[in-house]
Design a protein around this motif. Structure first.
Motif, PDB file in Angstrom:
ATOM      1  N   PRO A 352       2.510  -5.053  45.453  1.00 19.83           N
ATOM      2  CA  PRO A 352       2.921  -6.333  45.521  1.00 19.83           C
ATOM      3  C   PRO A 352       2.321  -7.231  44.520  1.00 19.83           C
ATOM      4  CG  PRO A 352       0.729  -5.684  46.758  1.00 19.83           C
ATOM      5  CD  PRO A 352       1.270  -4.725  46.303  1.00 19.83           C
ATOM      6  N   ILE A 353       1.403  -6.915  43.832  1.00 22.38           N
ATOM      7  CA  ILE A 353       1.028  -7.407  42.333  1.00 22.38           C
ATOM      8  C   ILE A 353       0.718  -6.562  41.443  1.00 22.38           C
ATOM      9  CG2 ILE A 353       0.136  -9.680  43.664  1.00 22.38           C
ATOM     10  CD1 ILE A 353      -2.750  -8.356  43.206  1.00 22.38           C
ATOM     11  N   PRO A 354       0.755  -6.924  39.983  1.00 24.76           N
ATOM     12  CA  PRO A 354       0.373  -5.846  38.945  1.00 24.76           C
ATOM     13  C   PRO A 354      -1.108  -5.506  39.226  1.00 24.76           C
ATOM     14  CG  PRO A 354       1.653  -7.899  38.111  1.00 24.76           C
ATOM     15  CD  PRO A 354       1.213  -8.241  39.540  1.00 24.76           C
ATOM     16  N   TYR A 355      -1.380  -4.333  38.762  1.00 18.09           N
ATOM     17  CA  TYR A 355      -2.574  -3.576  38.626  1.00 18.09           C
ATOM     18  C   TYR A 355      -2.755  -2.626  37.417  1.00 18.09           C
ATOM     19  CZ  TYR A 355      -0.876   0.779  40.523  1.00 18.09           C
ATOM     20  OH  TYR A 355      -0.472   1.698  40.798  1.00 18.09           O
ATOM     21  N   CYS A 356      -3.884  -2.373  37.214  1.00 15.09           N
ATOM     22  CA  CYS A 356      -4.245  -1.312  36.148  1.00 15.09           C
ATOM     23  C   CYS A 356      -5.051  -0.479  36.621  1.00 15.09           C
ATOM     24  CB  CYS A 356      -4.690  -1.891  34.865  1.00 15.09           C
ATOM     25  SG  CYS A 356      -5.225  -0.726  33.637  1.00 15.09           S
ATOM     26  N   PHE A 357      -4.910   0.903  36.691  1.00 19.46           N
ATOM     27  CA  PHE A 357      -5.849   1.795  37.157  1.00 19.46           C
ATOM     28  C   PHE A 357      -6.749   2.321  35.916  1.00 19.46           C
ATOM     29  CE2 PHE A 357      -7.417   5.833  38.779  1.00 19.46           C
ATOM     30  CZ  PHE A 357      -7.882   5.655  40.070  1.00 19.46           C
ATOM     31  N   ILE A 358      -7.889   2.441  35.914  1.00 20.60           N
ATOM     32  CA  ILE A 358      -8.682   2.695  34.723  1.00 20.60           C
ATOM     33  C   ILE A 358      -9.521   3.921  34.882  1.00 20.60           C
ATOM     34  CG2 ILE A 358      -8.667   0.215  33.612  1.00 20.60           C
ATOM     35  CD1 ILE A 358     -11.436   0.227  34.921  1.00 20.60           C
ATOM     36  N   ALA A 359      -9.431   4.813  34.022  1.00 21.73           N
ATOM     37  CA  ALA A 359     -10.463   5.965  33.888  1.00 21.73           C
ATOM     38  C   ALA A 359     -11.796   5.539  33.134  1.00 21.73           C
ATOM     39  CB  ALA A 359     -10.042   7.052  32.869  1.00 21.73           C
ATOM     40  N   LEU A 360     -12.947   5.851  33.507  1.00 26.52           N
ATOM     41  CA  LEU A 360     -14.311   5.667  33.012  1.00 26.52           C
ATOM     42  C   LEU A 360     -14.993   6.663  32.433  1.00 26.52           C
ATOM     43  CD1 LEU A 360     -15.025   3.490  36.193  1.00 26.52           C
ATOM     44  CD2 LEU A 360     -14.349   2.356  33.859  1.00 26.52           C
ATOM     45  N   GLY A 361     -16.255   6.509  31.847  1.00 21.66           N
ATOM     46  CA  GLY A 361     -17.096   7.392  31.462  1.00 21.66           C
ATOM     47  C   GLY A 361     -16.465   8.604  30.493  1.00 21.66           C
ATOM     48  N   SER A 362     -16.702   9.798  30.681  1.00 20.16           N
ATOM     49  CA  SER A 362     -16.318  10.787  29.747  1.00 20.16           C
ATOM     50  C   SER A 362     -14.862  10.932  29.530  1.00 20.16           C
ATOM     51  CB  SER A 362     -16.942  12.199  30.046  1.00 20.16           C
ATOM     52  OG  SER A 362     -16.450  12.546  31.537  1.00 20.16           O
ATOM     53  N   MET A 363     -14.113  10.832  30.644  1.00 16.46           N
ATOM     54  CA  MET A 363     -12.656  10.732  30.624  1.00 16.46           C
ATOM     55  C   MET A 363     -12.128   9.736  29.600  1.00 16.46           C
ATOM     56  SD  MET A 363      -9.514  10.828  33.598  1.00 16.46           S
ATOM     57  CE  MET A 363     -10.261  12.358  34.268  1.00 16.46           C
ATOM     58  N   ALA A 364     -12.563   8.624  29.702  1.00 14.96           N
ATOM     59  CA  ALA A 364     -12.269   7.616  28.664  1.00 14.96           C
ATOM     60  C   ALA A 364     -12.448   7.749  27.211  1.00 14.96           C
ATOM     61  CB  ALA A 364     -12.872   6.110  29.469  1.00 14.96           C
ATOM     62  N   ARG A 365     -13.659   8.368  27.266  1.00 17.60           N
ATOM     63  CA  ARG A 365     -14.037   8.904  25.725  1.00 17.60           C
ATOM     64  C   ARG A 365     -13.342  10.015  25.426  1.00 17.60           C
ATOM     65  NH1 ARG A 365     -19.223   8.717  28.290  1.00 17.60           N
ATOM     66  NH2 ARG A 365     -19.516  10.759  27.837  1.00 17.60           N
ATOM     67  N   GLU A 367     -14.036  13.077  26.178  1.00 18.18           N
ATOM     68  CA  GLU A 367     -14.941  14.267  26.203  1.00 18.18           C
ATOM     69  C   GLU A 367     -15.396  14.829  27.560  1.00 18.18           C
ATOM     70  OE1 GLU A 367     -18.646  12.076  24.578  1.00 18.18           O
ATOM     71  OE2 GLU A 367     -17.510  10.795  23.015  1.00 18.18           O
ATOM     72  N   GLN A 368     -14.327  14.897  28.023  1.00 18.45           N
ATOM     73  CA  GLN A 368     -14.362  15.553  29.532  1.00 18.45           C
ATOM     74  C   GLN A 368     -14.481  16.921  29.322  1.00 18.45           C
ATOM     75  OE1 GLN A 368     -11.590  14.906  32.865  1.00 18.45           O
ATOM     76  NE2 GLN A 368     -13.111  13.955  33.718  1.00 18.45           N
ATOM     77  N   LEU A 369     -15.235  17.500  30.176  1.00 18.26           N
ATOM     78  CA  LEU A 369     -15.260  19.259  30.105  1.00 18.26           C
ATOM     79  C   LEU A 369     -14.606  19.726  31.765  1.00 18.26           C
ATOM     80  CD1 LEU A 369     -18.327  20.142  27.985  1.00 18.26           C
ATOM     81  CD2 LEU A 369     -15.985  19.610  27.388  1.00 18.26           C
ATOM     82  N   ILE A 370     -15.117  21.026  31.915  1.00 17.20           N
ATOM     83  CA  ILE A 370     -14.534  21.600  33.272  1.00 17.20           C
ATOM     84  C   ILE A 370     -15.320  21.260  34.420  1.00 17.20           C
ATOM     85  CG2 ILE A 370     -15.933  23.644  32.986  1.00 17.20           C
ATOM     86  CD1 ILE A 370     -12.214  23.367  34.030  1.00 17.20           C
ATOM     87  N   VAL A 371     -16.822  20.638  34.090  1.00 17.83           N
ATOM     88  CA  VAL A 371     -17.711  20.365  35.238  1.00 17.83           C
ATOM     89  C   VAL A 371     -17.593  18.772  35.360  1.00 17.83           C
ATOM     90  CG1 VAL A 371     -19.900  20.429  36.180  1.00 17.83           C
ATOM     91  CG2 VAL A 371     -18.945  22.288  34.813  1.00 17.83           C
ATOM     92  N   THR A 372     -17.031  18.324  35.998  1.00 19.14           N
ATOM     93  CA  THR A 372     -16.778  16.658  35.989  1.00 19.14           C
ATOM     94  C   THR A 372     -16.695  16.206  37.546  1.00 19.14           C
ATOM     95  OG1 THR A 372     -15.741  15.036  35.089  1.00 19.14           O
ATOM     96  CG2 THR A 372     -14.241  16.985  35.730  1.00 19.14           C
ATOM     97  N   ASP A 373     -17.145  15.075  37.703  1.00 19.28           N
ATOM     98  CA  ASP A 373     -16.634  14.304  38.798  1.00 19.28           C
ATOM     99  C   ASP A 373     -15.696  13.207  38.665  1.00 19.28           C
ATOM    100  OD1 ASP A 373     -18.291  12.217  37.424  1.00 19.28           O
ATOM    101  OD2 ASP A 373     -19.709  12.337  39.213  1.00 19.28           O
ATOM    102  N   GLN A 374     -15.121  12.227  39.287  1.00 16.04           N
ATOM    103  CA  GLN A 374     -14.224  11.169  39.019  1.00 16.04           C
ATOM    104  C   GLN A 374     -14.894   9.879  38.998  1.00 16.04           C
ATOM    105  OE1 GLN A 374     -11.640  10.097  42.531  1.00 16.04           O
ATOM    106  NE2 GLN A 374     -12.016  12.039  43.307  1.00 16.04           N
ATOM    107  N   ASP A 375     -14.743   9.351  37.832  1.00 17.76           N
ATOM    108  CA  ASP A 375     -14.917   7.820  37.722  1.00 17.76           C
ATOM    109  C   ASP A 375     -13.978   6.928  37.313  1.00 17.76           C
ATOM    110  OD1 ASP A 375     -17.915   8.214  38.060  1.00 17.76           O
ATOM    111  OD2 ASP A 375     -17.921   8.892  36.000  1.00 17.76           O
ATOM    112  N   ASN A 376     -13.571   6.180  38.368  1.00 18.07           N
ATOM    113  CA  ASN A 376     -12.213   5.185  38.162  1.00 18.07           C
ATOM    114  C   ASN A 376     -12.447   3.884  38.739  1.00 18.07           C
ATOM    115  OD1 ASN A 376     -11.278   5.936  40.889  1.00 18.07           O
ATOM    116  ND2 ASN A 376     -11.333   7.960  40.045  1.00 18.07           N
ATOM    117  N   ALA A 377     -11.663   2.962  38.439  1.00 17.63           N
ATOM    118  CA  ALA A 377     -11.621   1.826  39.159  1.00 17.63           C
ATOM    119  C   ALA A 377     -10.487   0.947  38.952  1.00 17.63           C
ATOM    120  CB  ALA A 377     -12.691   0.860  38.417  1.00 17.63           C
TER     121      ALA A 377
END
Length: 631
Positions: A352-365, A367-377
């Motif tokens: 209904p309105i514009p938005y942006c989905f963002i990745a946070l932490g190691s994924m944004a850097r 630097e993500q590896l195989i052992v990870t959880d999800q950080d997003n907003a």
């Protein structure tokens, strides 16, 4: 060869640089070694004395101290000392004494000089640098695979071909024919470049291809004097000249682009096509991203994600470095989010309105590896009205977060997810939140800052994420009390080194007799790099790229950025190899590394890397907390 000399040779060949010597040279060395014994608390030599031997600790422990009495280093079995003095006027540089009964192998200076002259690797190992052998190891690993160090600029074979935005389509076609290219950049050299990249994308204003000329000009019967600005693609995906070939490849596949402009300081310097880079990368990772984008449901994505561990271990076995692996795993993670958001909008309808989905932490850097959880907003448009819009974005966030969990990205224990209404804010609310965290750096604010200040847009209005990064950079750089608080927070996790330079291990629990190499290694390194990056106004996300900006700002003592780079690479690659080995053994990968699984060589380099972290944390405290007190 006498039995004693055979024993000396066998001991030395377990440690670099002796381990790389030809067998004849090693035997010659062993036959010239002299053996000395010192009781506990004995002086070996003092600063300024003449030195005529290179010393290797056979057993026991040695302490090196500066003239002031300050401890410099502690050395155990296999450790080497005395080389600094041999390389600098044959004068002792550090006091040396024993901490316990110690047996030393003493290599005469003439043998040392002979081997330095004959073997380049031997001389390089003893260069006058605190962390020379760590850097040599990292460099040797990087050199084993050209893809780990190849930047996109390496593939630029010709000057950039472009026309200005006021050119006609006929002039564009003539230029393409003359230069024998299938695409052109539309370039505005008169466009001013501000110091702030949030203002614009630089001087690249568009792109046209031969397909555009065919479909939009010839097929539509447009006159040849039509301005190129009427048919050009304006939403151009670009890549910085500092990026790796691997990152360019991932970007092109993820966004389905065939022409990728390369920019340096937002000025175009070249153009890549997919065919330019195929030879530089293994087909496995290419095809994985391509195949991921072809999946049509959450179930398909979940099944497809089961192949991710094989991609990870293959890159490790191909000797990719940590930057390349972290970038690949991060791009793959962002592509999962990209595809889930695409499926969510198909299911729920357009937003209904514009938005942006963002990745946070190691994924944004990256630097993500195989052992990870999800950080997003989620960043929502300022026109957001809860009673009208909240239901849609609640469903969208739940769809994506549940989908990520099904694909192996477990839910964040701390609730740092878009499915948490606390992290679905308008752009203005996010800016206000970041401003408050910087102005009032309480413990919770500092914890959130260390997560949310590493952010990247993956879907929607990506510019908003860039603008927030710019806001954080400007605000933090000019708030010394916040930097001091962030520095203090970055000191809470220390490297696992004990008083005698041994590893400090977990003493109980599931991971007894191991060390958490993320919590005590890569994480505190990323934390301190972030503080320095904020202090110099860097807007980079990746720790290695932040180090480039830190080095350019010249805020650290000479050589320390290179030390940090080598330490970060080595600790990260040890973590990566540990996880890869666990996967190949059928075990669940984790971050708990038992030292006994490492060779003596690996343990020595890991201790050295942790030592770099320890010294860097001391400098962090000195620089920012003292500066804050002076304000």
């Amino acid at each position: 060869m006498e039995v004693e000399h055979q024993e000396i040779a066998k001991f030395l060949e377990a440690y670099p640089p002796f381990s790389d010597l030809p067998i004849d040279a090693l035997n010659t060395l062993a036959s010239n070694v002299e053996v000395s014994y010192y009781r506990s608390d004995s002086e070996i030599f003092k600063y300024g004395q003449l030195i005529t031997y290179l010393y290797v600790v056979r057993s026991g422990a040695v302490e090196l101290s500066r003239r002031s009495g300050e401890l410099y280093h502690r050395i155990s079995s296999g450790g080497i000392f005395g080389h600094r003095g041999l390389l600098m006027n044959r004068k002792v540089r550090f006091d040396a004494s024993t901490l316990e009964d110690t047996l030393l192998y003493c290599i005469p200076v003439d043998i040392f000089d002979e081997f330095c002259n004959e073997f380049e690797f031997f001389a390089d190992y003893f260069e006058a640098d605190d962390n020379a052998h760590l850097k040599m190891t990292v460099s040797k690993h990087a050199d084993s695979n050209d893809m780990t160090t190849a930047k996109v600029t390496k593939l630029i074979l010709r000057d950039v071909v472009y026309v200005e935005r006021n050119s006609t389509v006929q002039q564009a076609a003539q230029m393409m024919a003359k230069e024998q290219v299938s695409s052109l950049l539309i370039y505005d050299p008169a466009k001013p470049l501000t110091e702030d990249p949030e203002e614009d994308d630089g001087q690249v204003v568009g792109l046209i291809s031969d397909k555009d000329l065919r479909n939009q000009v010839v097929a539509q019967g447009l006159p040849y004097d039509t301005p190129v600005s009427d048919i050009m693609t304006t939403d151009v995906v670009i890549i910085d000249s500092n990026a790796y070939v691997f990152e360019a490849m991932m970007l092109m596949l993820r966004d389905s682009v065939h022409h990728l402009p390369i920019v340096h300081k937002r000025k175009p310097i070249g153009m890549l096509t997919l065919s330019d880079i195929l030879r530089y990368e293994s087909q496995s990772s290419l095809l994985f991203v391509q195949g991921l984008m072809e999946q049509q449901s959450v179930e398909d994505l979940a099944n497809y994600s089961k192949h991710l561990s094989a991609i990870f271990t293959r890159m490790v076995n191909e000797d990719a470095n940590s930057h390349m692996i972290g970038s690949a795993m991060s791009v793959i993670g962002k592509t999962f989010k990209h595809k889930l958001l695409e499926l969510a909008e198909i299911k729920l309808g357009p937003p209904p309105i514009p938005y942006c989905f963002i990745a946070l932490g190691s994924m944004a850097r990256d630097e993500q590896l195989i052992v990870t959880d999800q950080d997003n907003a989620l960043i929502l448009d300022n026109s957001y009205k809860p009673d009208q819009h909240s239901a849609y974005f609640e469903k969208l966030a739940k769809f994506v977060c549940d989908g990520l969990a099904n694909c192996g990205y477990k839910y964040c224990d701390g609730g740092i997810m878009a499915s948490n209404p606390a992290w679905r804010l308008t752009y203005d609310q996010w800016q206000s939140q970041f401003n408050d965290w910087i102005e009032n750096p309480k413990p919770e604010a500092l914890l959130n800052s260390s997560i949310f200040f590493d952010l990247e847009g993956v879907w929607g209005e990506l510019k908003w994420a860039e603008k927030l990064t710019a806001f954080i950079s400007k605000k933090a750089q000019n708030t010394p009390n916040f930097l001091a608080a962030m520095a203090y927070n970055a000191l809470r996790r220390t490297p696992p080194l004990g008083f005698f330079n041994g590893f400090v291990l977990e003493q109980d629990g599931q991971h007894k007799r191991s060390m958490n190499i993320k919590r005590r290694g890569t994480a505190p390194l990323s934390d301190l790099v972030r503080v320095h990056a904020l202090a110099v106004g860097s807007r980079k996300q990746n720790s290695f790229e932040r180090l480039d900006d830190i080095n350019e700002a010249n805020i650290l003592p000479k050589g320390k950025v290179q030390d940090l780079r080598a330490a970060l690479e080595y600790i990260a690659i040890m973590r990566i190899r540990h996880q890869s080995w666990q996967i190949e053994q059928g075990e669940k990968p984790d971050n708990s590394l038992p030292p006994e699984t490492l060779s003596e060589f690996e343990q020595r380099n890991l201790k050295e890397a942790f030592g770099v972290l320890d010294k860097a944390q001391s400098f962090l405290k000195f620089r920012y907390q003292n500066k804050a007190k002076m304000k």
